[in-house]
Design an enzyme around this catalytic site. Structure first.
Site, PDB file in Angstrom:
ATOM      1  N   HIS A  38      13.029  -1.625  -3.698  1.00 18.93           N
ATOM      2  CA  HIS A  38      13.215  -2.309  -2.420  1.00 18.93           C
ATOM      3  C   HIS A  38      14.475  -1.861  -1.697  1.00 18.93           C
ATOM      4  CE1 HIS A  38      10.203  -5.678  -3.052  1.00 18.93           C
ATOM      5  NE2 HIS A  38       9.945  -5.127  -1.894  1.00 18.93           N
TER       6      HIS A  38
ATOM      7  N   GLU B 106      -4.582  13.732  -0.737  1.00 16.24           N
ATOM      8  CA  GLU B 106      -3.396  13.599  -1.589  1.00 16.24           C
ATOM      9  C   GLU B 106      -3.730  13.858  -3.052  1.00 16.24           C
ATOM     10  OE1 GLU B 106      -1.743   9.634  -1.210  1.00 16.24           O
ATOM     11  OE2 GLU B 106      -3.723   8.732  -1.017  1.00 16.24           O
TER      12      GLU B 106
ATOM     13  N   ASP C  26       2.071  12.060  -2.852  1.00 13.80           N
ATOM     14  CA  ASP C  26       1.210  12.109  -4.030  1.00 13.80           C
ATOM     15  C   ASP C  26       0.679  13.518  -4.279  1.00 13.80           C
ATOM     16  OD1 ASP C  26       1.105   9.590  -5.329  1.00 13.80           O
ATOM     17  OD2 ASP C  26       0.109   8.771  -3.566  1.00 13.80           O
TER      18      ASP C  26
ATOM     19  N   CYS D  49       1.391  12.703   6.689  1.00 13.78           N
ATOM     20  CA  CYS D  49       2.054  11.391   6.716  1.00 13.78           C
ATOM     21  C   CYS D  49       2.954  11.166   5.501  1.00 13.78           C
ATOM     22  CB  CYS D  49       1.043  10.259   6.840  1.00 13.78           C
ATOM     23  SG  CYS D  49      -0.047  10.110   5.424  1.00 13.78           S
TER      24      CYS D  49
HETATM   25  C1  PEP Z   1       1.656   9.951   0.215  1.00 12.50           C
HETATM   26  O1  PEP Z   1       1.235   9.891  -0.941  1.00 12.50           O
HETATM   27  O2  PEP Z   1       2.175  10.964   0.717  1.00 12.50           O
HETATM   28  C2  PEP Z   1       1.577   8.762   1.105  1.00 12.50           C
HETATM   29  C3  PEP Z   1       1.855   8.838   2.390  1.00 12.50           C
HETATM   30  O3  PEP Z   1       1.242   7.575   0.548  1.00 12.50           O
HETATM   31  P1  PEP Z   1       2.192   6.667  -0.380  1.00 12.50           P
HETATM   32  O4  PEP Z   1       3.583   7.232  -0.303  1.00 12.50           O
HETATM   33  O5  PEP Z   1       2.074   5.295   0.206  1.00 12.50           O
HETATM   34  O6  PEP Z   1       1.529   6.818  -1.709  1.00 12.50           O
HETATM   35 MG    MG Z   2      -0.083   8.269  -1.558  1.00 12.24          MG
END
Ligand code: PEP
Ligand code: MG
Length: 561
Positions: free
Chosen positions: A193, A422, A446, A491
């Site tokens: 957090h 991912e 990921d 993203c």
């Molecule tokens: C990712 O895996 O890049 C992603 C955007 O999702 P998270 O970080 O929420 O797993």
């Molecule tokens: Mg992810």
């Protein structure tokens, strides 16, 4: 000397190191207690005063948090007030003090016992309360000995980099932003957090920097690099000048509210990642073109039980409303063995990261998935810019299943449907996936972990886990190329790293979704890029065989010529 850790919040910070520390369990003993002993009545008076001061402090941190970053994180802090009112915590402390114990000893022993009991429970929501109890106990203990946990910061002026073994969320929100420029801790992970809050506050931060407290004397000047995950102690003068220049460049980006183009006029959309309504409000204020990734799991994690369809629909509508007509992509619930959700039973797994996560979990829990899709369908009826994206897709079968569920629960559905890329199998199948969806989005966090078989939070693998690894760059090329006409955004955290902007544009990406506070810096970077130069540089980077070759090419700033 340079201490390396895990980069969790980007940017450069230069400042004097100030160590802040926990007052429990070890530190309390070494603090000279100004007033100890006395009658039971006197001890109770001190205890009650410390509890009242803590209550007042927590309320004021919550109020400041609401003002700074919104009501959702403020609610996390307010939950701590419940601990002060909890008879299971308060009554044994009171009884021990009335029975002759020192208030600090009673607070410490009861807090530890309650926290330990909570930590051993099956219910993940109650387990999480264990950290709140410890945090509150430390605060009360601090008042009893006349020291707050961040007391070392009091009276500080000039630029400060805070060092600690670990910071709790309230410590992080309690930092004086007039002086604190960066955070370095020995413990913690990217997803803790405190790390998330540091990103939201826009404070550069490095966690897992084991040895930094021993290596750096308080007061020494350090350069903290929240992108590279390093803390350089007492740097050479020229390194210091360079870092100061970089920190100023990063700290004062002008907010660009219109869409942005490269130097040669190619439009690139910069959207934001968000997990609360206040994140969305902030992202819009920073000039985001929309929300490219809304992590719905945070609504589930914050709720006492599973949020029902009506609660979800109301929340998603508030998100879309806050986006003010800009596009919003909601990601369906992305949890699994590693990220528990109150009210959702998940069997313990040997390998949670290779287990029932993301879309696998929602397809296996149809009532939960159905309620979420219905809520999203209701939202998209009212807000036309809504898209829905499914996480952790590994092949076409899962998309077939999602289509079937949609046909079942929301046959007239109007939203655009997308899939995250991912999992390496999705990257290899990208041409087939692209034909089945309206858009794709690359989750580089990921994807990097699965390509390199390296956990993003494991500090021992920090040298290996890198979104700039040649294999990741090749995968990014494969995905953009294989998706052909289907829009693809990025993203993962890589999208918000200004060192990657030219590379991603050179590979053909025209939509990036980044942490809200990074929107202005990424937009500024895009304006310096020349597409033809970026394409040439991307080709050169794709030929790199070792990580250090990638670094050398990036350092030559090849995207702007
Ligand atoms: C990712 O895996 O890049 C992603 C955007 O999702 P998270 O970080 O929420 O797993
Ligand atoms: Mg992810």
């Amino acid at each position: 000397m340079i201490v390396t850790g895990i980069p969790v919040s980007g940017g450069i910070a230069v400042g004097r190191l100030v160590v802040v520390g926990a007052l429990m369990p070890t530190d309390v003993d070494s603090v000279s207690v100004s007033e100890s002993g006395g009658s039971a009545e006197e001890r109770m008076t001190r205890l009650v005063a410390a509890v009242a001061a803590s209550r007042q402090e927590i309320s004021s941190i919550a109020a400041q948090t609401r003002q700074r970053i919104g009501s959702d994180p403020a609610a996390i802090i307010e939950a701590q007030l419940l601990v002060l009112d909890d008879p299971e915590w308060w009554e044994p402390i009171r009884d021990e003090v009335l029975g002759g114990a020192e208030p600090t000893t009673a607070v410490r022993s009861v807090t530890e016992a309650v926290a330990e009991a909570l930590a051993s429970l099956d219910d993940p929501y109650l387990r999480e309360r264990s950290a709140d109890v410890l945090d509150v106990g430390q605060r009360v203990a601090g008042h009893l000995v006349g020291r707050s946990r961040t007391h070392a910061l009091h009276g500080q002026t000039g630029d400060v980099v805070v060092a600690a073994h670990e910071l709790t969320p309230t410590d992080t929100l309690d930092l004086d932003l007039d002086v604190v420029r960066g955070i370095v801790t020995e413990a913690g992970a990217r997803t803790s957090h405190a790390a998330i809050l540091a990103r939201q506050l826009g404070i550069p931060a490095v966690v897992g920097a084991v040895g930094v407290l021993e290596a750096a004397a308080p007061g020494v000047v350090v350069v903290l690099d929240g992108d590279a995950g390093t803390c350089e102690i007492d740097p050479e003068p020229h390194a210091l000048d360079l870092a100061r220049a970089r920190s100023l460049g990063r700290a004062t980006p002008s907010v660009i509210t219109q869409s942005v183009t490269t130097r040669d006029g190619v439009q690139v959309h910069v959207l934001a990642n968000a997990s609360s309504v206040s994140d969305v409000e902030r992202a819009v204020a920073e000039g985001a073109d929309g929300i490219g990734l809304y992590r719905t799991e945070f609504l589930f994690m914050r709720s006492d039980g599973l949020p029902d369809e009506a609660t979800q629909a109301e929340h998603y509508a508030a998100v879309a409303e806050a986006a003010g007509g800009r596009p919003v992509t909601f990601r369906t619930l992305d949890v699994g063995g590693d990220k528990p959700v109150p009210g959702l039973k998940m069997d313990p797994e040997e390998n949670p990261f290779l287990g029932v996560r993301g879309i696998r979990l929602t397809l296996a829990n149809r009532p939960v998935f159905d309620a979420q899709l219905r809520a999203l369908a209701r939202t998209s009826d009212a807000f036309p810019g809504v898209s829905v994206m499914v996480p952790m897709v590994s092949g076409l079968e899962e998309l077939d299943d999602v289509r079937r569920v949609l046909q079942d629960v929301a046959p007239r559905v109007a939203f655009r449907l997308g899939a995250m890329v991912e999992v390496p199998s999705a990257a290899l199948l990208v041409d087939a996936l692209a034909r089945e969806v309206d858009f794709l989005s690359v989750g580089t966090n990921d994807l990097t972990a699965y390509l390199l078989a390296a956990d993003r939070g494991n500090r021992h693998l920090h040298g290996l886990y890198s979104e700039f690894h040649p294999a990741v760059l090749r995968a990014l090329h494969l995905i953009r190329d294989g998706a052909k006409e289907t829009p693809v955004s990025v993203c993962g955290e890589l999208a918000g790293d200004p060192r990657a902007t030219g590379l991603l544009i050179g590979l053909g990406y025209r939509q990036l979704s980044v942490s809200g506070p990074l929107v202005p810096a990424v937009k500024e970077r895009i304006r310096t890029i020349d597409t033809a130069a970026a394409e040439r540089a991307a080709e050169e980077l794709l030929r790199a065989r070792r990580h250090r070759d990638v670094d050398a090419i990036l350092e030559s700033r090849p995207f702007e010529a």
